[in-house]
Scaffold this active site. Structure first.
Site, mmCIF file in Angstrom:
data_model
loop_
_atom_site.group_PDB
_atom_site.id
_atom_site.type_symbol
_atom_site.label_atom_id
_atom_site.label_comp_id
_atom_site.label_asym_id
_atom_site.label_seq_id
_atom_site.Cartn_x
_atom_site.Cartn_y
_atom_site.Cartn_z
ATOM 1 N N TRP A 1 0.832 -1.204 0.000
ATOM 2 C CA TRP A 1 0.000 0.000 0.000
ATOM 3 C C TRP A 1 0.865 1.253 0.000
ATOM 4 O O TRP A 1 0.512 2.273 -0.611
ATOM 5 C CB TRP A 1 -0.910 -0.001 1.229
ATOM 6 C CG TRP A 1 -1.716 1.259 1.388
ATOM 7 C CD1 TRP A 1 -2.912 1.551 0.796
ATOM 8 C CD2 TRP A 1 -1.383 2.402 2.188
ATOM 9 N NE1 TRP A 1 -3.339 2.801 1.179
ATOM 10 C CE2 TRP A 1 -2.417 3.339 2.032
ATOM 11 C CE3 TRP A 1 -0.304 2.709 3.017
ATOM 12 C CZ2 TRP A 1 -2.414 4.574 2.685
ATOM 13 C CZ3 TRP A 1 -0.288 3.932 3.659
ATOM 14 C CH2 TRP A 1 -1.334 4.850 3.493
ATOM 15 N N HIS A 2 2.026 1.190 0.644
ATOM 16 C CA HIS A 2 2.880 2.362 0.719
ATOM 17 C C HIS A 2 3.537 2.697 -0.612
ATOM 18 O O HIS A 2 3.857 3.871 -0.861
ATOM 19 C CB HIS A 2 3.963 2.162 1.782
ATOM 20 C CG HIS A 2 3.487 2.382 3.180
ATOM 21 N ND1 HIS A 2 2.873 1.394 3.923
ATOM 22 C CD2 HIS A 2 3.523 3.483 3.976
ATOM 23 C CE1 HIS A 2 2.561 1.883 5.113
ATOM 24 N NE2 HIS A 2 2.943 3.138 5.178
ATOM 25 N N GLY A 3 3.761 1.739 -1.448
ATOM 26 C CA GLY A 3 4.410 2.034 -2.714
ATOM 27 C C GLY A 3 4.444 0.832 -3.635
ATOM 28 O O GLY A 3 4.481 -0.317 -3.182
ATOM 29 N N PHE B 1 2.297 8.418 -1.374
ATOM 30 C CA PHE B 1 1.601 7.155 -1.157
ATOM 31 C C PHE B 1 0.100 7.310 -1.312
ATOM 32 O O PHE B 1 -0.613 6.341 -1.271
ATOM 33 C CB PHE B 1 1.920 6.615 0.256
ATOM 34 C CG PHE B 1 3.410 6.527 0.522
ATOM 35 C CD1 PHE B 1 4.249 6.001 -0.443
ATOM 36 C CD2 PHE B 1 3.939 6.995 1.704
ATOM 37 C CE1 PHE B 1 5.620 5.930 -0.204
ATOM 38 C CE2 PHE B 1 5.301 6.920 1.940
ATOM 39 C CZ PHE B 1 6.132 6.395 0.990
#
Length: 459
Positions: free
Chosen positions: A324-326, A459
């Site tokens: 989800w962050h990247g 993000f």
């Protein structure tokens, strides 16, 4: 329009507060539509071409939710969630998944040919949709009007980088007359103090650390050898940079929301003082941790179906949290490493083994520091060069820059959180004067130095 920019601090925010006060005072029924309009204007300032995506996502999700409430067709909610995740996947992860297909290269859907295919805040407002829709299907969330739902998704203090706000934490506040409360002046004052504290954390502590971080990681990305001093300097600096950058943003978001009479949930509680990794994730990005727990870990089985499934659920949850962050394997590896370590901690507790507080803190802090390398490096090759330096496999090097790191460490490990300090401070004229002086100095600092975007905006 950065929170730490002149156009926001000296133009957009004062104007928004003025028109919001006028609406609340003379036309209360205009307050929510006005806040929604201001939120769309704020979002459009970044890139007006993606504003229709935000508007369309609000309209489509609200419409499907409304039809569900009338027809009780559960598949509609499933469809809505899938559409949300599909849009997120197309914009953010097309290149990531395409990289696993030989001969296929994509960078995402760049509908405007600008080279920047990711709409700001898409991960955050997608998760807001998901939280509401899941709870609506479960009978926990109420049906709301379009304006109120749109404001829940797009409220400008939190639309770009959170915190992840549950509908139950904010929807009821939209019905209040915030400036008619007995504590309205106190809340407004504390909002201003939180805004100043967040600005100070970002501009005075977080941003200067970028000079310690960026050159070293750029060298690692080009294949240069990283020395022991460089590796530890850059990694420790990033450890505190990302904390003061993101928690500073959160403090600003909470403070700005308070100015408009809305209380948002806290997102940080001195995470680097944690005595275990489990404790760390209860203190770091707290709203995301709660989302992952309630909407992913528990549906995957949580702790209800035995230890093996619990360990698998922990690993999958954290690996997906990393993704989800990247859109990169380094983010997946960062999340997976945390999932494995959380599993080890679970086994340790199940075995009833002791963990002295000092040792628990040291192990937790060192693990978090080492894994931040994966989060920041951008590639496994660059991360490996940083690790080689940190482990002393290259030369020792010289010229350690430590002053800004030492100041940041002292504030993060010893000082009170901004939320606690602001809410414990008694109202006083001296405090108001000090806050005004601090705000003025920060404005001078913003004018003199590079004005960095917030890290979590990507993000």
């Amino acid at each position: 329009m950065l929170f730490n920019s002149f156009i926001f601090l000296l133009l957009f925010l004062p104007f928004s507060l003025l028109v919001h006060w006028l609406a609340e005072r003379f036309r209360p029924e205009w307050r929510l539509p006005l806040l929604l309009l201001l939120s769309f204007a704020f979002y459009s300032y970044w890139d007006w071409r993606f504003a229709p995506l935000l508007v369309a996502s609000i309209g489509l999700n609200w419409m499907l939710a409304r039809i569900f409430c009338q027809a009780r067709l559960g598949w509609l909610i499933t469809l809505a969630i899938c559409v949300n995740l599909l849009v997120l996947g197309v914009f953010k992860y097309a290149g990531f998944f395409a990289s696993f297909i030989p001969g296929l290269t994509m960078k995402g859907v760049d509908v405007f040919g600008s080279g920047d295919a990711l709409p700001l805040g898409i991960s955050f407002f997608t998760f807001h949709h998901v939280m509401y829709l899941v709870d609506l299907r479960a009978g926990r969330a109420p049906q709301v009007g379009l304006v109120k739902y749109g404001l829940y998704i797009a409220f400008f203090p939190q639309v770009l980088a959170g915190p992840l706000v549950r509908w139950s934490e904010i929807l009821h506040q939209f019905d209040e007359r915030p400036y008619g409360r007995s504590d309205a002046a106190e809340r407004f004052a504390r909002g201003l103090l939180l805004l100043c504290a967040g600005l100070a954390k970002k501009v005075l502590i977080g941003d200067p650390l970028a000079a310690y971080v960026n050159p070293v990681f750029q060298e690692a990305a080009t294949g240069a050898t990283i020395t022991l001093v460089q590796g530890w300097q850059a990694t420790l600096a990033f450890t505190f940079q990302i904390y003061f950058d993101f928690s500073g943003y959160t403090d600003m978001a909470l403070g700005i929301a308070l100015l408009f009479g809305v209380v948002l949930p806290q997102n940080f509680e001195a995470p680097y003082r944690s005595l275990s990794l489990q404790d760390f994730w209860r203190r770091w990005h707290m709203t995301l941790s709660r989302f992952l727990r309630d909407y992913l870990y528990i549906p995957l089985g949580g702790n209800r179906h035995g230890l093996p499934l619990q360990l698998c659920a922990l690993f999958i949850t954290m690996a997906l949290g990393g993704l989800w962050h990247g859109a990169g394997m380094t983010f997946v590896a960062w999340g997976a490493a945390h999932g494995l370590a959380l599993g080890v901690g679970l086994l340790w507790r199940r075995a009833g083994l002791p963990m002295p507080a000092a040792l628990g803190w040291a192990l937790t802090f060192l693990f978090v520091v080492f894994t931040w390398v994966l989060f920041r490096a951008g590639s496994f090759e660059a991360a490996l060069r940083i690790y080689e330096g940190m482990l002393g496999l290259t030369s020792i090097g010289a010229g350690l820059k430590w002053r800004a790191i030492a100041i940041a460490a002292a504030v993060a490990l010893i000082g009170p959180t901004a939320w606690a300090a602001v809410h414990k401070a008694p109202p006083s004229r001296v405090l108001a004067i000090l806050a005004a002086v601090a705000f003025t100095l920060i404005l001078f600092k913003i004018g003199d130095d590079a004005n960095y975007e917030f890290i979590y905006f990507q993000f």
